[in-house]
Design a protein around this motif. Structure first.
Motif, PDB file in Angstrom:
ATOM      1  N   SER A   1       0.845  -1.196   0.000  1.00 39.37           N
ATOM      2  CA  SER A   1       0.000   0.000   0.000  1.00 39.37           C
ATOM      3  C   SER A   1       0.883   1.249   0.000  1.00 39.37           C
ATOM      4  CB  SER A   1      -0.902   0.013   1.234  1.00 39.37           C
ATOM      5  OG  SER A   1      -0.139   0.268   2.398  1.00 39.37           O
ATOM      6  N   LYS A   2       0.300   2.358  -0.359  1.00 37.14           N
ATOM      7  CA  LYS A   2       1.032   3.622  -0.327  1.00 37.14           C
ATOM      8  C   LYS A   2       1.476   3.948   1.091  1.00 37.14           C
ATOM      9  CE  LYS A   2      -1.042   5.550  -4.484  1.00 37.14           C
ATOM     10  NZ  LYS A   2      -1.826   6.640  -5.073  1.00 37.14           N
ATOM     11  N   ASP A   3       0.630   3.650   2.084  1.00 40.82           N
ATOM     12  CA  ASP A   3       1.003   3.904   3.480  1.00 40.82           C
ATOM     13  C   ASP A   3       2.199   3.052   3.904  1.00 40.82           C
ATOM     14  OD1 ASP A   3      -0.899   5.871   3.948  1.00 40.82           O
ATOM     15  OD2 ASP A   3      -2.374   4.469   4.752  1.00 40.82           O
ATOM     16  N   ASP A   4       2.207   1.787   3.488  1.00 40.29           N
ATOM     17  CA  ASP A   4       3.353   0.929   3.810  1.00 40.29           C
ATOM     18  C   ASP A   4       4.622   1.427   3.133  1.00 40.29           C
ATOM     19  OD1 ASP A   4       1.846  -0.724   5.449  1.00 40.29           O
ATOM     20  OD2 ASP A   4       1.480  -2.213   3.879  1.00 40.29           O
ATOM     21  N   TYR A   5       4.512   1.821   1.867  1.00 42.07           N
ATOM     22  CA  TYR A   5       5.668   2.363   1.158  1.00 42.07           C
ATOM     23  C   TYR A   5       6.224   3.571   1.918  1.00 42.07           C
ATOM     24  CZ  TYR A   5       8.548   4.741  -2.226  1.00 42.07           C
ATOM     25  OH  TYR A   5       9.608   5.380  -2.822  1.00 42.07           O
ATOM     26  N   LEU A   6       5.346   4.489   2.282  1.00 43.01           N
ATOM     27  CA  LEU A   6       5.789   5.701   2.973  1.00 43.01           C
ATOM     28  C   LEU A   6       6.381   5.382   4.340  1.00 43.01           C
ATOM     29  CD1 LEU A   6       2.887   8.080   1.949  1.00 43.01           C
ATOM     30  CD2 LEU A   6       5.320   8.295   1.303  1.00 43.01           C
ATOM     31  N   TYR A   7       5.875   4.373   5.008  1.00 49.45           N
ATOM     32  CA  TYR A   7       6.429   3.970   6.299  1.00 49.45           C
ATOM     33  C   TYR A   7       7.888   3.558   6.137  1.00 49.45           C
ATOM     34  CZ  TYR A   7       7.376   1.148  10.417  1.00 49.45           C
ATOM     35  OH  TYR A   7       7.971   0.607  11.533  1.00 49.45           O
ATOM     36  N   PHE A   8       8.159   2.653   5.184  1.00 47.17           N
ATOM     37  CA  PHE A   8       9.521   2.141   5.033  1.00 47.17           C
ATOM     38  C   PHE A   8      10.467   3.163   4.403  1.00 47.17           C
ATOM     39  CE2 PHE A   8       7.185  -1.847   5.603  1.00 47.17           C
ATOM     40  CZ  PHE A   8       7.957  -2.402   6.613  1.00 47.17           C
ATOM     41  N   ALA A   9      10.005   3.894   3.415  1.00 50.70           N
ATOM     42  CA  ALA A   9      10.849   4.935   2.826  1.00 50.70           C
ATOM     43  C   ALA A   9      11.143   6.017   3.878  1.00 50.70           C
ATOM     44  CB  ALA A   9      10.166   5.543   1.607  1.00 50.70           C
ATOM     45  N   GLY A  10      10.150   6.349   4.670  1.00 52.45           N
ATOM     46  CA  GLY A  10      10.336   7.350   5.723  1.00 52.45           C
ATOM     47  C   GLY A  10      11.320   6.900   6.789  1.00 52.45           C
ATOM     48  N   ARG A  11      11.264   5.611   7.131  1.00 58.14           N
ATOM     49  CA  ARG A  11      12.241   5.092   8.112  1.00 58.14           C
ATOM     50  C   ARG A  11      13.670   5.263   7.608  1.00 58.14           C
ATOM     51  NH1 ARG A  11      11.250   0.257  11.719  1.00 58.14           N
ATOM     52  NH2 ARG A  11      13.084  -0.512  10.642  1.00 58.14           N
ATOM     53  N   ALA A  12      13.896   4.945   6.350  1.00 60.85           N
ATOM     54  CA  ALA A  12      15.248   5.059   5.791  1.00 60.85           C
ATOM     55  C   ALA A  12      15.686   6.518   5.724  1.00 60.85           C
ATOM     56  CB  ALA A  12      15.301   4.413   4.411  1.00 60.85           C
ATOM     57  N   LEU A  13      14.820   7.387   5.240  1.00 62.38           N
ATOM     58  CA  LEU A  13      15.171   8.803   5.131  1.00 62.38           C
ATOM     59  C   LEU A  13      15.357   9.426   6.514  1.00 62.38           C
ATOM     60  CD1 LEU A  13      15.739  11.224   3.369  1.00 62.38           C
ATOM     61  CD2 LEU A  13      13.266  11.601   3.189  1.00 62.38           C
ATOM     62  N   ASP A  14      14.471   9.116   7.438  1.00 60.44           N
ATOM     63  CA  ASP A  14      14.601   9.636   8.802  1.00 60.44           C
ATOM     64  C   ASP A  14      15.852   9.090   9.480  1.00 60.44           C
ATOM     65  OD1 ASP A  14      12.224  10.969   8.395  1.00 60.44           O
ATOM     66  OD2 ASP A  14      11.022   9.626   9.653  1.00 60.44           O
ATOM     67  N   GLY A  15      16.191   7.824   9.203  1.00 59.75           N
ATOM     68  CA  GLY A  15      17.397   7.244   9.781  1.00 59.75           C
ATOM     69  C   GLY A  15      18.638   7.978   9.324  1.00 59.75           C
ATOM     70  N   MET A  16      18.728   8.264   8.032  1.00 59.68           N
ATOM     71  CA  MET A  16      19.887   9.005   7.521  1.00 59.68           C
ATOM     72  C   MET A  16      19.936  10.421   8.073  1.00 59.68           C
ATOM     73  SD  MET A  16      20.399   7.871   3.575  1.00 59.68           S
ATOM     74  CE  MET A  16      18.678   7.993   3.125  1.00 59.68           C
ATOM     75  N   THR A  17      18.784  11.063   8.129  1.00 60.52           N
ATOM     76  CA  THR A  17      18.724  12.424   8.650  1.00 60.52           C
ATOM     77  C   THR A  17      19.157  12.443  10.116  1.00 60.52           C
ATOM     78  OG1 THR A  17      16.934  12.935   7.111  1.00 60.52           O
ATOM     79  CG2 THR A  17      17.218  14.428   8.974  1.00 60.52           C
ATOM     80  N   GLY A  18      18.716  11.467  10.884  1.00 61.57           N
ATOM     81  CA  GLY A  18      19.111  11.365  12.288  1.00 61.57           C
ATOM     82  C   GLY A  18      20.601  11.135  12.456  1.00 61.57           C
ATOM     83  N   ILE A  19      21.184  10.343  11.579  1.00 63.27           N
ATOM     84  CA  ILE A  19      22.633  10.100  11.652  1.00 63.27           C
ATOM     85  C   ILE A  19      23.388  11.398  11.402  1.00 63.27           C
ATOM     86  CG2 ILE A  19      24.578   8.997  10.463  1.00 63.27           C
ATOM     87  CD1 ILE A  19      22.703   6.528  10.116  1.00 63.27           C
ATOM     88  N   VAL A  20      23.023  12.109  10.351  1.00 61.46           N
ATOM     89  CA  VAL A  20      23.707  13.369  10.035  1.00 61.46           C
ATOM     90  C   VAL A  20      23.532  14.364  11.175  1.00 61.46           C
ATOM     91  CG1 VAL A  20      23.671  15.360   8.478  1.00 61.46           C
ATOM     92  CG2 VAL A  20      23.680  13.053   7.536  1.00 61.46           C
ATOM     93  N   ALA A  21      22.332  14.485  11.692  1.00 62.81           N
ATOM     94  CA  ALA A  21      22.089  15.409  12.808  1.00 62.81           C
ATOM     95  C   ALA A  21      22.894  15.000  14.030  1.00 62.81           C
ATOM     96  CB  ALA A  21      20.597  15.458  13.133  1.00 62.81           C
ATOM     97  N   GLY A  22      22.940  13.708  14.315  1.00 63.74           N
ATOM     98  CA  GLY A  22      23.674  13.220  15.475  1.00 63.74           C
ATOM     99  C   GLY A  22      25.176  13.398  15.358  1.00 63.74           C
TER     100      GLY A  22
END
Length: 153
Positions: A3-24
């Motif tokens: 589903s689109k919601d599932d896609y956004l969940y997993f894509a968001g996890r990856a993007l948020d993970g990278m953003t968190g690493i850079v911020a950290g």
């Protein structure tokens, strides 16, 4: 099918993970190359991933005009704060693009061969899968980069 919601969940996890690493990592370490052959900086890698999302989702799926200098993405450097803010904006646009996408429709344009995407014709759904592919692989890569940088500092 996903589903689109599932896609956004997993894509968001990856993007948020990278953003968190850079911020950290903060300004200094995010702009440092880890001691790995051919490595980019975490800052540059996140910049590249944002370019991937903006081009593949924004231009090829949603039809927006997107100016992209892929080579410059890998040379990018700067303070972390504005990059984190840009990542949030790109994530918000990705949500809109996915929700409005017609997965079976043809792409809005043809990707340049120099962008090294899949080597076959894609529809909009496949272009979004390529976005996820890039985010997932680079998230894992950035976790290794972070670990190498922190072990060295």
């Amino acid at each position: 099918m996903i589903s689109k919601d599932d896609y956004l969940y997993f894509a968001g996890r990856a993007l948020d993970g990278m953003t968190g690493i850079v911020a950290g990592l903060g300004d200094e370490l995010a702009n440092t190359r880890p001691p790995l052959p051919g490595a980019n900086t975490p800052y540059a890698l996140l910049t590249h991933c944002l370019g991937v999302v903006e081009f593949w989702s924004g231009a090829l799926v949603a039809g927006r005009t997107v100016e992209r200098d892929r080579d410059a993405e890998f040379r990018a450097s700067g303070p972390v704060g504005p990059l984190v803010a840009r990542a949030s904006d790109v994530r918000d646009r990705l949500v809109e693009d996915v929700r409005d996408a017609e997965p079976e429709a043809a792409l809005q344009a043809r990707p340049p061969a120099s962008f090294q995407g899949p080597d076959r014709e894609l529809n909009r759904g496949a272009a979004l899968l390529h976005v996820f592919e890039e985010l997932a692989q680079h998230h894992g890569q950035m976790e290794i980069m972070r670990d190498a940088l922190l072990a060295r500092s």
